[in-house]
Design an enzyme around this catalytic site. Structure first.
Site, PDB file in Angstrom:
ATOM      1  N   LYS A 112       9.242  26.966  -7.770  1.00  0.00           N
ATOM      2  CA  LYS A 112       8.639  26.836  -6.383  1.00  0.00           C
ATOM      3  C   LYS A 112       7.913  25.723  -6.223  1.00  0.00           C
ATOM      4  O   LYS A 112       7.541  25.067  -5.005  1.00  0.00           O
ATOM      5  CB  LYS A 112       7.294  28.021  -6.116  1.00  0.00           C
ATOM      6  CG  LYS A 112       7.745  29.543  -6.400  1.00  0.00           C
ATOM      7  CD  LYS A 112       8.672  30.022  -5.481  1.00  0.00           C
ATOM      8  CE  LYS A 112       9.153  31.487  -5.305  1.00  0.00           C
ATOM      9  NZ  LYS A 112       9.608  32.125  -6.591  1.00  0.00           N
TER      10      LYS A 112
HETATM   11  C1  LIG Z   1      10.507  33.142  -6.501  1.00  0.00           C
HETATM   12  C2  LIG Z   1      11.676  33.369  -7.727  1.00  0.00           C
HETATM   13  C3  LIG Z   1      12.804  33.660  -7.882  1.00  0.00           C
HETATM   14  C4  LIG Z   1      13.303  34.209  -6.431  1.00  0.00           C
HETATM   15  O1  LIG Z   1      13.704  33.090  -5.845  1.00  0.00           O
HETATM   16  P1  LIG Z   1      13.980  33.171  -4.382  1.00  0.00           P
HETATM   17  O2  LIG Z   1      14.153  31.870  -3.646  1.00  0.00           O
HETATM   18  O3  LIG Z   1      12.980  33.934  -3.687  1.00  0.00           O
HETATM   19  O4  LIG Z   1      15.411  34.107  -4.245  1.00  0.00           O
HETATM   20  C5  LIG Z   1      13.432  33.617  -8.878  1.00  0.00           C
HETATM   21  N1  LIG Z   1      12.733  33.482 -10.163  1.00  0.00           N
HETATM   22  C6  LIG Z   1      11.447  33.005 -10.104  1.00  0.00           C
HETATM   23  C7  LIG Z   1      10.810  32.705 -11.673  1.00  0.00           C
HETATM   24  C8  LIG Z   1      10.603  32.977  -9.122  1.00  0.00           C
HETATM   25  O5  LIG Z   1       9.382  32.618  -8.994  1.00  0.00           O
END
Ligand SMILES: *Cc1c(COP(=O)(O)O)cnc(C)c1O
Length: 499
Positions: A112
């Protein structure tokens, strides 16, 4: 030059890039999309000699042309200089036969950070066009978005942020990351319910007319930092290009050769960024969509029916414990040839009846680009063990879900080169990883367990996670659904009063 962004649910709601980023979500509840995206393909040759930041600048310039070149350059520089623990930002690592694109080297050890280090910079530039306005950011998180948003938005003038995480729905470390966060413009709450509850309540607030009226005459904009904001999505397109170019440099592929990506998916933001990369000309054959036992997406891509009326599972990959994948709406918009009335009907049906079914020709069309599958907690742990034993590489559970799905795909379908998107550091989920590698784990606190994992595997613990041990818990408030609206109102009043 400008780009026009319109709502997925109404083509006549049209705003500029800067406004789309400032607002996050269209006022009718739709997501902002740009119909021109992909009309001009990016020239891959141009990227061959570029580093991550240079690549980010060229791509973002194309996608977000309302920003000046110097704004983009400054935003990219602020976002990625000295904030990640590697110069490469997102290194591509080979372990045995597999390629992992490590997206977790930022300040919160999950992917993120890539979007959320940049989004606040872009939002600040948008805000400069309104001399008196302030922004209240509301964030629903399944664990990782929360902390990454706090890091990204902390102490940014004229912006405040409130994060809502599902009580008992995140890993212990994820929770600590949020509840110990100290800054002058941040608030964190545990919300009763699941991530989906949090997300739908925040979306509902945006469309609530009494709420909107209360602040209508005031210099405030409400916005989101979830991947429904294009200012977060756009930076995520970059690493697909980066991974591809690394493979070209390493002579694993030739320029123009098609590859696959496998993406552990929750809200469909990361996967959508991959699809946008493909639209922009990146030679991607298939995008593999990996889910855990909450597999509404797997069923959707296999049948064309999206059904959220199902049992919610708490799994060991909690950031993907999601039943309603918001960004899928953008894909529906694209594949229905920008038919916003059709998308609005589907979304309305999902809201009212809990499911929708798309037209068969659209399903067929989607299946040409997407393959979807899911993996249980047990198989996920098996994969962690298998890869570590064979290649001495430690995967986090989300990455392991994707790895497993890729392996199965390669066995059943075709085995062209595939990059697994590695979305979090294994140290954010040390309980699961220890169990996978060593069977039963010592019943201790999170920090002793991280130490244990580090000694056993010979891999370092990210510094930001070690530092949590010494930080006091600052945010302890727990909210019921009914209290959310009032809390947001109070925080907004406070923000408005600040000088
Ligand atoms: C948010 C997240 C996901 C999922 O990603 P999206 O963009 O919501 O599909 C997968 N793995 C981790 C570790 C995350 O933090």
């Amino acid at each position: 030059m400008t780009n026009v962004w319109n709502s997925t649910r109404n083509n006549s709601i049209r705003v500029s890039t800067k406004t789309a980023i400032l607002q996050g979500l269209a006022r009718d509840g739709g997501l902002f999309v740009c119909s021109d995206l992909g009309k001009n393909k990016l020239d891959l040759e141009r990227f061959v000699l570029k580093n991550y930041s240079q690549m980010a600048q060229s791509i973002l310039k194309e996608l977000l042309p309302d920003y000046t070149e110097s704004e983009i350059a400054l935003a990219v520089q602020t976002a990625y200089t000295n904030t990640f623990d590697t110069k490469e930002v997102t290194p591509l690592v080979r372990a045995g036969e597999a390629y992992f694109l490590e997206l977790f080297h930022g300040p919160t050890s999950a992917f993120k950070d890539i979007g959320l280090q940049l989004l606040p910079q872009l939002m600040s530039f948008s805000l400069q066009e309104y001399s008196d306005k302030k922004v209240m950011i509301l964030v629903a998180t399944s664990g990782d978005t929360g902390k990454a948003s706090l890091e990204g938005f902390q102490n940014i003038p004229r912006i405040a942020i409130a994060v809502f995480y599902p009580k008992d729905g995140t890993s212990q470390i994820q929770q600590l990351q949020m509840t110990t966060h100290r800054a002058n413009n941040t608030a964190v709450f545990a919300l009763q319910g699941t991530f989906d509850d949090a997300q739908s309540q925040i979306k509902a607030l945006f469309c609530d007319s009494t709420f909107q009226q209360r602040f209508a005459q005031m210099p405030i904009t409400f916005s989101t930092a979830n991947s429904i904001n294009i200012g977060r999505l756009a930076p995520q397109i970059v690493y697909y290009f980066y991974a591809y170019m690394q493979l070209v440099k390493q002579r694993a592929i030739t320029l123009g050769e098609e590859i696959n990506f496998c993406i552990p998916t929750g809200n469909f933001g990361n996967a959508l960024a991959g699809y946008y990369a493909r639209r922009l000309g990146l030679p991607i054959h298939k995008l593999l969509i990996a889910s855990n036992e909450n597999h509404s997406l797997t069923d959707f891509f296999q049948t064309g029916i999206y059904d959220r009326r199902r049992t919610f599972h708490k799994t060991n990959s909690p950031s993907m414990d999601i039943l309603i994948s918001s960004n899928l709406e953008r894909l529906l918009y694209d594949f229905s040839e920008h038919d916003s009335a059709y998308v609005a009907t589907l979304m309305n049906q999902l809201d009212k009846e809990g499911f929708y079914r798309i037209k068969q020709p659209i399903v067929k069309q989607m299946q040409k680009t997407f393959y979807a599958d899911y993996c249980s907690d047990e198989l996920c742990k098996q994969a962690i063990r298998e890869v570590f034993t064979r290649s001495h590489y430690v995967m986090d559970p989300h990455t392991a879900v994707a790895y497993k799905v890729m392996k199965r795909y390669q066995k059943r379908k075709e085995s062209r080169l595939c990059v697994v998107l590695s979305t979090a550091s294994p140290y954010k989920f040390s309980q699961t990883v220890c169990e996978a590698l060593y069977g039963s784990v010592p019943q201790t606190d999170e920090f002793t367990r991280m130490q244990f994992l580090s000694e056993k595997t010979g891999t370092p613990i990210p510094k930001n996670l070690v530092a949590l041990q010494k930080k006091p818990i600052l945010h302890k408030t727990e909210l019921t659904k009914a209290q959310l609206q009032k809390t947001v109102m109070q925080l907004t009043d406070q923000l408005l009063l600040q000088k």
